[in-house]
Design a protein around this motif. Sequence first.
Motif, PDB file in Angstrom:
ATOM      1  N   MET A 175       0.812  -1.221   0.000  1.00  0.00           N
ATOM      2  CA  MET A 175       0.000   0.000   0.000  1.00  0.00           C
ATOM      3  C   MET A 175       0.847   1.274   0.000  1.00  0.00           C
ATOM      4  O   MET A 175       0.325   2.363  -0.159  1.00  0.00           O
ATOM      5  CB  MET A 175      -0.930   0.001   1.207  1.00  0.00           C
ATOM      6  N   ASP A 176       2.177   1.127   0.179  1.00  0.00           N
ATOM      7  CA  ASP A 176       3.029   2.308   0.215  1.00  0.00           C
ATOM      8  C   ASP A 176       3.216   2.866  -1.207  1.00  0.00           C
ATOM      9  O   ASP A 176       3.480   2.126  -2.146  1.00  0.00           O
ATOM     10  CB  ASP A 176       4.403   1.946   0.792  1.00  0.00           C
ATOM     11  N   SER A 177       3.052   4.188  -1.327  1.00  0.00           N
ATOM     12  CA  SER A 177       3.231   4.781  -2.660  1.00  0.00           C
ATOM     13  C   SER A 177       4.178   5.988  -2.577  1.00  0.00           C
ATOM     14  O   SER A 177       4.030   6.961  -3.301  1.00  0.00           O
ATOM     15  CB  SER A 177       1.885   5.186  -3.248  1.00  0.00           C
ATOM     16  N   SER A 178       5.148   5.905  -1.669  1.00  0.00           N
ATOM     17  CA  SER A 178       6.034   7.052  -1.423  1.00  0.00           C
ATOM     18  C   SER A 178       7.338   6.995  -2.226  1.00  0.00           C
ATOM     19  O   SER A 178       8.276   7.705  -1.921  1.00  0.00           O
ATOM     20  CB  SER A 178       6.364   7.106   0.079  1.00  0.00           C
ATOM     21  N   THR A 179       7.424   6.152  -3.225  1.00  0.00           N
ATOM     22  CA  THR A 179       8.711   5.959  -3.903  1.00  0.00           C
ATOM     23  C   THR A 179       8.716   6.489  -5.343  1.00  0.00           C
ATOM     24  O   THR A 179       9.362   5.903  -6.219  1.00  0.00           O
ATOM     25  CB  THR A 179       9.103   4.458  -3.917  1.00  0.00           C
ATOM     26  N   ILE A 207      13.119  -0.972  -1.823  1.00  0.00           N
ATOM     27  CA  ILE A 207      14.481  -1.230  -1.321  1.00  0.00           C
ATOM     28  C   ILE A 207      15.356   0.002  -1.564  1.00  0.00           C
ATOM     29  O   ILE A 207      16.147   0.411  -0.699  1.00  0.00           O
ATOM     30  CB  ILE A 207      15.093  -2.478  -2.000  1.00  0.00           C
ATOM     31  N   ALA A 208      15.199   0.617  -2.767  1.00  0.00           N
ATOM     32  CA  ALA A 208      15.992   1.810  -3.097  1.00  0.00           C
ATOM     33  C   ALA A 208      15.741   2.911  -2.058  1.00  0.00           C
ATOM     34  O   ALA A 208      16.669   3.616  -1.645  1.00  0.00           O
ATOM     35  CB  ALA A 208      15.646   2.299  -4.499  1.00  0.00           C
ATOM     36  N   LYS A 209      14.500   3.044  -1.628  1.00  0.00           N
ATOM     37  CA  LYS A 209      14.174   4.084  -0.631  1.00  0.00           C
ATOM     38  C   LYS A 209      14.805   3.741   0.730  1.00  0.00           C
ATOM     39  O   LYS A 209      15.362   4.611   1.404  1.00  0.00           O
ATOM     40  CB  LYS A 209      12.652   4.210  -0.506  1.00  0.00           C
ATOM     41  N   VAL A 210      14.740   2.480   1.103  1.00  0.00           N
ATOM     42  CA  VAL A 210      15.368   2.070   2.371  1.00  0.00           C
ATOM     43  C   VAL A 210      16.861   2.380   2.321  1.00  0.00           C
ATOM     44  O   VAL A 210      17.427   2.954   3.267  1.00  0.00           O
ATOM     45  CB  VAL A 210      15.122   0.558   2.647  1.00  0.00           C
ATOM     46  N   TYR A 211      17.503   2.020   1.200  1.00  0.00           N
ATOM     47  CA  TYR A 211      18.946   2.275   1.070  1.00  0.00           C
ATOM     48  C   TYR A 211      19.246   3.768   1.191  1.00  0.00           C
ATOM     49  O   TYR A 211      20.201   4.174   1.862  1.00  0.00           O
ATOM     50  CB  TYR A 211      19.449   1.714  -0.268  1.00  0.00           C
ATOM     51  N   LYS A 212      18.402   4.601   0.539  1.00  0.00           N
ATOM     52  CA  LYS A 212      18.637   6.049   0.535  1.00  0.00           C
ATOM     53  C   LYS A 212      18.413   6.653   1.920  1.00  0.00           C
ATOM     54  O   LYS A 212      19.198   7.448   2.402  1.00  0.00           O
ATOM     55  CB  LYS A 212      17.651   6.703  -0.452  1.00  0.00           C
ATOM     56  N   LYS A 239      17.911   4.937   4.942  1.00  0.00           N
ATOM     57  CA  LYS A 239      18.467   4.231   6.111  1.00  0.00           C
ATOM     58  C   LYS A 239      19.689   3.427   5.684  1.00  0.00           C
ATOM     59  O   LYS A 239      19.693   2.182   5.754  1.00  0.00           O
ATOM     60  CB  LYS A 239      17.416   3.299   6.711  1.00  0.00           C
ATOM     61  N   PRO A 240      20.761   4.116   5.201  1.00  0.00           N
ATOM     62  CA  PRO A 240      21.923   3.385   4.669  1.00  0.00           C
ATOM     63  C   PRO A 240      22.563   2.457   5.693  1.00  0.00           C
ATOM     64  O   PRO A 240      23.031   1.370   5.354  1.00  0.00           O
ATOM     65  CB  PRO A 240      22.877   4.504   4.237  1.00  0.00           C
ATOM     66  N   LYS A 241      22.556   2.862   6.971  1.00  0.00           N
ATOM     67  CA  LYS A 241      23.195   2.023   7.995  1.00  0.00           C
ATOM     68  C   LYS A 241      22.413   0.705   8.152  1.00  0.00           C
ATOM     69  O   LYS A 241      22.995  -0.381   8.141  1.00  0.00           O
ATOM     70  CB  LYS A 241      23.217   2.800   9.326  1.00  0.00           C
ATOM     71  N   GLU A 242      21.106   0.848   8.252  1.00  0.00           N
ATOM     72  CA  GLU A 242      20.270  -0.357   8.405  1.00  0.00           C
ATOM     73  C   GLU A 242      20.405  -1.249   7.162  1.00  0.00           C
ATOM     74  O   GLU A 242      20.429  -2.471   7.258  1.00  0.00           O
ATOM     75  CB  GLU A 242      18.794   0.023   8.603  1.00  0.00           C
ATOM     76  N   TYR A 243      20.494  -0.605   5.980  1.00  0.00           N
ATOM     77  CA  TYR A 243      20.635  -1.384   4.743  1.00  0.00           C
ATOM     78  C   TYR A 243      21.938  -2.177   4.785  1.00  0.00           C
ATOM     79  O   TYR A 243      21.970  -3.367   4.453  1.00  0.00           O
ATOM     80  CB  TYR A 243      20.595  -0.469   3.511  1.00  0.00           C
ATOM     81  N   SER A 244      23.029  -1.515   5.219  1.00  0.00           N
ATOM     82  CA  SER A 244      24.316  -2.216   5.219  1.00  0.00           C
ATOM     83  C   SER A 244      24.355  -3.300   6.298  1.00  0.00           C
ATOM     84  O   SER A 244      25.112  -4.265   6.197  1.00  0.00           O
ATOM     85  CB  SER A 244      25.472  -1.225   5.400  1.00  0.00           C
ATOM     86  N   GLN A 245      23.515  -3.149   7.324  1.00  0.00           N
ATOM     87  CA  GLN A 245      23.487  -4.185   8.388  1.00  0.00           C
ATOM     88  C   GLN A 245      22.599  -5.368   8.012  1.00  0.00           C
ATOM     89  O   GLN A 245      22.376  -6.272   8.809  1.00  0.00           O
ATOM     90  CB  GLN A 245      22.941  -3.567   9.690  1.00  0.00           C
ATOM     91  N   CYS A 246      22.043  -5.316   6.817  1.00  0.00           N
ATOM     92  CA  CYS A 246      21.087  -6.363   6.419  1.00  0.00           C
ATOM     93  C   CYS A 246      21.798  -7.369   5.516  1.00  0.00           C
ATOM     94  O   CYS A 246      22.466  -6.982   4.556  1.00  0.00           O
ATOM     95  CB  CYS A 246      19.922  -5.661   5.708  1.00  0.00           C
ATOM     96  N   GLU A 247      21.687  -8.678   5.851  1.00  0.00           N
ATOM     97  CA  GLU A 247      22.379  -9.676   5.020  1.00  0.00           C
ATOM     98  C   GLU A 247      21.444 -10.311   4.000  1.00  0.00           C
ATOM     99  O   GLU A 247      21.906 -10.931   3.040  1.00  0.00           O
ATOM    100  CB  GLU A 247      23.027 -10.765   5.894  1.00  0.00           C
ATOM    101  N   ALA A 296      20.093  -0.389  -5.470  1.00  0.00           N
ATOM    102  CA  ALA A 296      20.965  -0.354  -4.276  1.00  0.00           C
ATOM    103  C   ALA A 296      22.200  -1.223  -4.501  1.00  0.00           C
ATOM    104  O   ALA A 296      22.131  -2.195  -5.259  1.00  0.00           O
ATOM    105  CB  ALA A 296      20.185  -0.857  -3.063  1.00  0.00           C
ATOM    106  N   PRO A 297      23.326  -0.912  -3.842  1.00  0.00           N
ATOM    107  CA  PRO A 297      24.527  -1.728  -4.022  1.00  0.00           C
ATOM    108  C   PRO A 297      24.411  -3.072  -3.297  1.00  0.00           C
ATOM    109  O   PRO A 297      23.720  -3.180  -2.273  1.00  0.00           O
ATOM    110  CB  PRO A 297      25.636  -0.858  -3.398  1.00  0.00           C
ATOM    111  N   GLY A 298      25.096  -4.056  -3.858  1.00  0.00           N
ATOM    112  CA  GLY A 298      25.165  -5.365  -3.193  1.00  0.00           C
ATOM    113  C   GLY A 298      23.822  -6.082  -3.109  1.00  0.00           C
ATOM    114  O   GLY A 298      23.633  -6.983  -2.294  1.00  0.00           O
TER     115      GLY A 298
END
Length: 392
Positions: free
Chosen positions: A66-70, A104-109, A111-119, A166-168
């Motif tokens: 339902m999110d349309s913020s991207t 995912i692109a929005k999360v990376y932009k 919340k970069p720290k949280e994105y990098s902590q995600c495996e 997003a990278p990786g």
Amino acid sequence: MKRVGGKRKQKWKTYTYAYRHTAVTQHGSVYWRTASREVLNHLPAEQPLHIALQTCFSISDSPIWMDSSTRAECHHLEKSIGGAQVLANITGSRAYERFTGNQIAKVYKQKPKEYSQCERISLVSSFAASLFIGDYAPIDYSDGSGMNLLDIHKKTWDETCLNACAPGLKEKLGSVVPSSSVLGNVSSYHVQRYGFSPHCSVVAFTGDNPASLAGMRLEEGDIAVSLGTSDTLFLWIKDPTPALEGHIFINPVHFEDYMALLCFKNGSLMREKIRDNCSSASWEEFSNILRSTPPGNNGHIGFFFDVMEITPQVVGIHRFNAKNQKVSEFPQDVEVRALIEGQFMAKRIYAERLGYKILPQTKILATGGASCNQDILQDLHCNLQHQLLQTL
Ligand SMILES: Nc1ncnc2c1ncn2[C@@H]1O[C@H](COP(=O)(O)OP(=O)(O)O)[C@@H](O)[C@H]1O
Ligand SMILES: O=C(CO)[C@@H](O)[C@H](O)COP(=O)(O)O
């Protein structure tokens, strides 16, 4: 069921498949924190999942369909690949806000720290399957088609799309598999805690719409309408022609084939709103109104988009009287019929615009919460004018 034994001595052995309850909302994403795989592999049977997994997520609020913020991420993705139609040709859809790559692109932009902590990033479907197998489950082809990341022809992640989001990302998404793949057996956690048979196989989980296509045994030429929170219309196709409206997913039953889908955001929640305003918050009263008002609504027509619609991209409530004049309100009974007729007319028009043919032999199958309402079904039938089968 699996057949065991030689030709003469045939026996049928029943296995329990954790297969029926695999239909989950599409496009949502779950972000597993680094080292969560270890936790998932060794879930302690004495703990409930929400305790055992409480440290496992790097993002606590998972984005859903339902999110349309991207919008910005969608523009970026389309630009990176060479335009909306090019993206649709590869992934089956132009960029849509709810599609997971853009989320995912929005999360990376943001919340970069949280994105990098995600495996690992799961869809809601592969997340649920992961809980059953006690390991990261692969994303299935059909639900993976709702991400703007998967090449629906090659059935592999598209590198340009991945890099634009997003990278990786490739490593975080893992592999993709046909929707009917057996992933393995249920984990010892479920055997010990809930008494599952250790032989219970887990089939890949998929999205609610692909699962409905499979479960309704849709045949070529049939059309299915799901009246859940969202309304969707989908059909089985062989030769996809991706367009700027609608989606093409890899078919969940035969992965060489496809499914075409249209999604309407203002489905049940819009009907609930009009029910509350015009029929004392009662479905029974809502049905009485539908029964006591004439098909065609004496020329009154309405389009009701409480939130920005997906198909078409408009918002607002638009009412027209029999003289085609815009009016600001209708009597309550006219309003109820205008809503239902407007919703089903839009489905027919959009399906026909995409070249989906509703022929005399076409079966229309209905599923989802509102399909238990015979009066709504009657109207769906009038609008699509064909045989209607209710399946769930
Ligand atoms: N009798 C009814 N008439 C019309 N709509 C109904 C009726 N009963 C339930 N619904 C609608 O069904 C919706 C839920 O559908 P469901 O398929 O369970 O949702 P989801 O697609 O989110 O899984 C509710 O939002 C509700 O408005
Ligand atoms: O976004 C889509 C399909 O593309 C939705 O149909 C979701 O899959 C959510 O479905 P419900 O909440 O209506 O079950």
